[in-house]
Design a protein around this motif. Structure first.
Motif, mmCIF file in Angstrom:
data_model
loop_
_atom_site.group_PDB
_atom_site.id
_atom_site.type_symbol
_atom_site.label_atom_id
_atom_site.label_comp_id
_atom_site.label_asym_id
_atom_site.label_seq_id
_atom_site.Cartn_x
_atom_site.Cartn_y
_atom_site.Cartn_z
ATOM 1 N N GLY A 460 0.798 -1.216 0.000
ATOM 2 C CA GLY A 460 0.000 0.000 0.000
ATOM 3 C C GLY A 460 0.829 1.263 0.000
ATOM 4 N N GLY A 461 2.089 1.187 0.476
ATOM 5 C CA GLY A 461 2.956 2.362 0.465
ATOM 6 C C GLY A 461 3.980 2.344 -0.649
ATOM 7 N N LEU A 462 3.913 1.311 -1.502
ATOM 8 C CA LEU A 462 4.819 1.154 -2.650
ATOM 9 C C LEU A 462 6.294 1.080 -2.227
ATOM 10 C CD1 LEU A 462 3.297 0.960 -5.356
ATOM 11 C CD2 LEU A 462 2.076 2.477 -3.762
ATOM 12 N N GLU A 463 6.552 0.739 -0.963
ATOM 13 C CA GLU A 463 7.931 0.772 -0.484
ATOM 14 C C GLU A 463 8.749 -0.434 -0.927
ATOM 15 O OE1 GLU A 463 9.320 3.509 0.894
ATOM 16 O OE2 GLU A 463 7.354 4.263 0.312
ATOM 17 N N THR A 464 8.126 -1.405 -1.594
ATOM 18 C CA THR A 464 8.911 -2.504 -2.181
ATOM 19 C C THR A 464 9.709 -2.017 -3.377
ATOM 20 O OG1 THR A 464 7.144 -3.197 -3.687
ATOM 21 C CG2 THR A 464 7.132 -4.150 -1.468
ATOM 22 N N GLY A 465 9.288 -0.858 -3.912
ATOM 23 C CA GLY A 465 9.962 -0.335 -5.096
ATOM 24 C C GLY A 465 9.462 -0.924 -6.392
ATOM 25 N N SER A 466 8.513 -1.839 -6.327
ATOM 26 C CA SER A 466 7.928 -2.429 -7.542
ATOM 27 C C SER A 466 6.411 -2.309 -7.479
ATOM 28 C CB SER A 466 8.330 -3.902 -7.665
ATOM 29 O OG SER A 466 7.780 -4.659 -6.602
ATOM 30 N N LEU A 467 5.760 -2.488 -8.634
ATOM 31 C CA LEU A 467 4.316 -2.328 -8.698
ATOM 32 C C LEU A 467 3.558 -3.461 -8.017
ATOM 33 C CD1 LEU A 467 3.546 -1.015 -12.305
ATOM 34 C CD2 LEU A 467 2.912 0.081 -10.161
ATOM 35 N N THR A 481 9.467 10.479 -6.665
ATOM 36 C CA THR A 481 8.985 11.820 -6.376
ATOM 37 C C THR A 481 7.802 12.111 -7.297
ATOM 38 O OG1 THR A 481 9.575 14.164 -6.182
ATOM 39 C CG2 THR A 481 10.540 12.963 -8.034
ATOM 40 N N PRO A 482 6.728 12.723 -6.794
ATOM 41 C CA PRO A 482 6.521 13.112 -5.394
ATOM 42 C C PRO A 482 6.127 11.897 -4.555
ATOM 43 C CG PRO A 482 4.558 13.615 -6.649
ATOM 44 C CD PRO A 482 5.567 13.102 -7.649
ATOM 45 N N VAL A 483 6.362 11.950 -3.247
ATOM 46 C CA VAL A 483 5.922 10.905 -2.334
ATOM 47 C C VAL A 483 5.270 11.573 -1.130
ATOM 48 C CG1 VAL A 483 7.710 9.274 -3.060
ATOM 49 C CG2 VAL A 483 8.134 10.801 -1.117
ATOM 50 N N HIS A 484 4.336 10.843 -0.515
ATOM 51 C CA HIS A 484 3.727 11.365 0.710
ATOM 52 C C HIS A 484 4.560 10.994 1.925
ATOM 53 C CE1 HIS A 484 1.005 10.980 4.282
ATOM 54 N NE2 HIS A 484 0.794 12.250 3.931
ATOM 55 N N SER A 485 5.046 9.743 1.940
ATOM 56 C CA SER A 485 5.940 9.294 3.001
ATOM 57 C C SER A 485 6.827 8.198 2.434
ATOM 58 C CB SER A 485 5.149 8.775 4.205
ATOM 59 O OG SER A 485 4.489 7.570 3.892
ATOM 60 N N GLY A 486 7.933 7.910 3.106
ATOM 61 C CA GLY A 486 8.836 6.887 2.615
ATOM 62 C C GLY A 486 9.555 7.334 1.368
ATOM 63 N N SER A 487 9.855 6.351 0.515
ATOM 64 C CA SER A 487 10.693 6.629 -0.650
ATOM 65 C C SER A 487 9.989 6.459 -1.983
ATOM 66 C CB SER A 487 11.922 5.698 -0.638
ATOM 67 O OG SER A 487 12.643 5.839 0.567
ATOM 68 N N HIS A 488 8.753 5.925 -1.964
ATOM 69 C CA HIS A 488 8.093 5.633 -3.235
ATOM 70 C C HIS A 488 6.605 5.974 -3.178
ATOM 71 C CE1 HIS A 488 11.631 2.902 -3.207
ATOM 72 N NE2 HIS A 488 11.689 3.256 -4.498
ATOM 73 N N ALA A 489 6.020 6.163 -4.346
ATOM 74 C CA ALA A 489 4.581 6.397 -4.499
ATOM 75 C C ALA A 489 4.140 5.779 -5.816
ATOM 76 C CB ALA A 489 4.255 7.885 -4.455
ATOM 77 N N LEU A 490 2.825 5.779 -6.053
ATOM 78 C CA LEU A 490 2.244 5.176 -7.243
ATOM 79 C C LEU A 490 1.845 6.268 -8.231
ATOM 80 C CD1 LEU A 490 1.129 2.595 -8.650
ATOM 81 C CD2 LEU A 490 -1.016 2.973 -7.408
ATOM 82 N N GLN A 491 2.214 6.086 -9.508
ATOM 83 C CA GLN A 491 1.841 7.029 -10.576
ATOM 84 C C GLN A 491 0.832 6.369 -11.498
ATOM 85 O OE1 GLN A 491 4.796 9.431 -12.994
ATOM 86 N NE2 GLN A 491 4.164 7.950 -14.564
ATOM 87 N N TYR A 573 -0.985 10.898 -8.554
ATOM 88 C CA TYR A 573 -0.111 10.098 -7.702
ATOM 89 C C TYR A 573 -0.874 9.666 -6.449
ATOM 90 C CZ TYR A 573 3.261 12.308 -10.770
ATOM 91 O OH TYR A 573 3.921 12.750 -11.892
ATOM 92 N N GLY A 574 -0.548 8.465 -5.946
ATOM 93 C CA GLY A 574 -1.153 7.952 -4.736
ATOM 94 C C GLY A 574 -0.107 7.317 -3.844
ATOM 95 N N ASP A 575 -0.371 7.337 -2.533
ATOM 96 C CA ASP A 575 0.595 6.784 -1.589
ATOM 97 C C ASP A 575 -0.142 6.406 -0.300
ATOM 98 O OD1 ASP A 575 2.977 5.968 -0.531
ATOM 99 O OD2 ASP A 575 3.914 7.948 -0.515
#
Length: 580
Positions: A460-467, A481-491, A573-575
């Motif tokens: 849910g936070g995309l923090e695995t770095g993969s879809l 970028t952009p991210v809400h928290s952590g290092s990744h988000a969904l485009q 974008y979603g996160d």
């Protein structure tokens, strides 16, 4: 009915019907004798303001008789009733005439209903609006001769129950119409549809009947609305129907001491509200309740069985109460109609039977088994062979009935086994009995317990770095970028030809309420669920905005969670998606 409604599209049947169709032109003064209704009749309410064809829905559902709701004045003070109070829908063969002719050709009929909750609260119920008893009677007579009907229903609620002048005018008009009909050789019935408590009519409803007695107005049927009790309690709607009716029986016995028990029960009608009523989930009328009420109604010999409303007999909005277009529970289209339809009969009763599950519910842990007795009974005529089948078992549950055929009056056994993978939840298991006289159903509610699926989205936070397990339309990606928290988000990449939807399937507990949350950024960023539930919301924001989407799962518990943009509006974008 105790419902809010909006007058919508006007249904106009473009046909001029000759007297041979059973419809007479308004104002002719003719009083052809209509065919009486059957000695017991199932006649659900049809919401006449929807623009739908009553004949089409009657044919689709199997409900041959309909109670047509509602007739009322267009403005307070008027003595002219219209369908839904809409002056473009007059009492005329051009309005519903062709539909009524088709319904009759198919072996049914209609009962026009005056009043309803809206009319009773706006002063447009006919006897509240019109102060001339003769004009009220003339309006009733016009409906009778225009549509050649044999019963008028009067739905009296709320403010109309305290308008003593209107009550007296209405009953005096009933008496005038009955005297007029007698001179024409016509039999016309009047029914009062009234709200009830769980122990019979409240005093204001009883006062309507007392006034009718004082005016020598014959009331043929007292139809109780066995719902919307508004008492803060959780109800067994079938049990409360029976206690309500017994209370009414006792009240009628005092009002009409010369009537026999059979005559008293034969002057009672019952109207249920399908699924979740206006009060909420504490008042939910289930398919199991419907079977119980049907068998009870047949055994007591009541006159009329009905429900609000035919357009609600579907499962299109699980969890939603008091909707005009759906029941709010998980069901197939016309399930309730199919339970109640065999209630209609003529003066000669043929063979009939009932099917019930005992007990009608049970709880097992995933991987265990249970059973119930499927009882059949002869409700009319003589015993006949009944074939039994089972439906509704979810994945991981097996349900069988043995033996598969019995003579009415005998019993079979419903055997249920579950696997460890069965998803916890409550499931209606339907046993259908089929015989020469028709079909009846009994419902057993199975509750499976155990460790249910988690309520968390995967990645849910995309923090695995993969879809994965998200899948996206072209251009969808994990971004840094952009991210809400952590290092990744969904485009999600919205273009002129696509919304860019990214989604994943999630299995939750069935028939359970949840809230999907997520943070979004961009133009027209949508978050929602589809599949086993339908709900969404959206935002326009250059910065991060939190969205929350409440929803209720269906019988499978599986939903699709999604993020998407809108055509030509660019990336969104979603996160930090979650379900709780």
């Amino acid at each position: 009915m105790r419902l809010r409604r909006t007058i919508q599209a006007v249904l106009t049947a473009c046909a001029t019907l000759a007297a041979s169709t059973g419809l007479l032109a308004a104002g002719t003064g003719s009083a052809q004798a209509a065919t009486p209704l059957p000695s017991r009749v199932f006649a659900p309410y049809f919401e006449a303001w929807t623009g739908q064809s009553p004949a089409t829905l009657a044919a689709q559902s199997g409900a041959k008789h309909l109670t047509m709701a509602f007739l009322q004045a267009a403005t307070k003070g008027s003595c002219t009733p219209y369908w839904n109070g809409d002056s473009s829908m007059p009492v005329a063969s051009s309005t519903f005439g062709a539909d009524i002719a088709t319904i009759r050709a198919n072996g049914g009929d209609v009962i026009p209903s005056f009043g309803g909750y809206t009319a009773d609260n706006t002063g447009t119920e006919l006897a509240d609006s019109c102060t001339d008893v003769n004009q009220i009677a003339a309006a009733f007579e016009n409906v009778i001769t225009t549509y050649d009907i044999s019963r008028i229903d009067l739905d009296i609620e709320d403010n109309s129950l305290t308008n003593t002048a209107g009550i007296d005018r209405r009953n005096k008009a009933i008496k005038l119409v009955q005297d007029w009909a007698a001179t024409k050789g016509r039999s016309i019935q009047f029914s009062y549809t009234l709200p009830t408590t769980t122990s019979g009519l409240a005093d204001n409803g009883l006062a309507v009947l007392r006034n009718a007695v004082s005016n020598n107005a014959r009331i043929d049927v007292v139809n109780m609305m066995t719902f919307d009790y508004y008492d803060g309690a959780t109800h067994d709607m079938a049990a409360d129907t029976q206690t309500s009716a017994q209370g009414l029986y006792n009240q009628l016995a005092k009002l009409y001491p010369s009537k026999t028990p059979a005559q008293l029960w034969g002057s009672i009608g019952i109207t249920e509200m399908l699924g979740i009523d206006d009060y909420g989930a504490a008042e939910t009328f289930t398919l199991a309740n419907a079977t119980t009420v049907y068998n009870w109604a047949v055994s007591k010999g009541i006159n009329t069985l009905s429900f609000w409303a035919l357009q609600r007999d579907n499962g299109g909005c699980p969890g939603k109460g008091g909707d005009d277009a759906c029941s709010g529970i998980n069901q197939n289209a016309w399930d309730f109609t199919h339970v109640f339809a065999p209630f209609t009969s003529g003066s000669t009763v043929g063979n009939d039977f009932s099917v019930t599950a005992s007990p009608n519910s049970g709880t097992v842990s995933a991987g265990s088994s249970t059973s119930a007795t499927i009882a059949t009974a002869v409700t009319a005529g003589s015993a006949q062979s009944v074939n039994l089948t089972v439906s509704g078992a979810p994945a991981g549950v097996t349900a069988t009935v043995t033996p598969g055929s019995v003579n009415a009056g005998s019993s079979a056994t419903l055997n249920i086994t579950t696997t460890a993978s069965a998803v916890p939840g409550s499931y209606p298991i339907t046993v259908t009995g089929t015989a020469a006289s028709g079909t009846h159903t009994g419902v057993y509610t199975l509750t499976v317990t155990g460790t249910g699926p988690t309520t968390g989205l995967v990645n849910g936070g995309l923090e695995t770095g993969s879809l994965a397990p998200w899948t996206c339309q072209s251009g969808g990606a994990v971004v840094s970028t952009p991210v809400h928290s952590g290092s990744h988000a969904l485009q999600a990449a919205a273009t002129a030809s696509q919304t860019g939807e990214c989604s994943q399937s999630v299995t939750l507990k069935p028939n359970t309420s949840y809230t999907l949350s997520g943070w979004v950024q961009g133009n027209y960023a949508y978050v929602g669920v589809s599949g086993g539930a339908t709900a969404s919301t959206w935002a326009n924001s250059a910065g991060w905005t939190k969205l929350s989407v409440p929803f209720t799962t269906g019988a499978s518990g599986t939903v699709t969670v999604y993020l998407h943009g809108w055509y030509g509006q660019g990336n969104v974008y979603g996160d930090d998606f979650s379900i709780a």
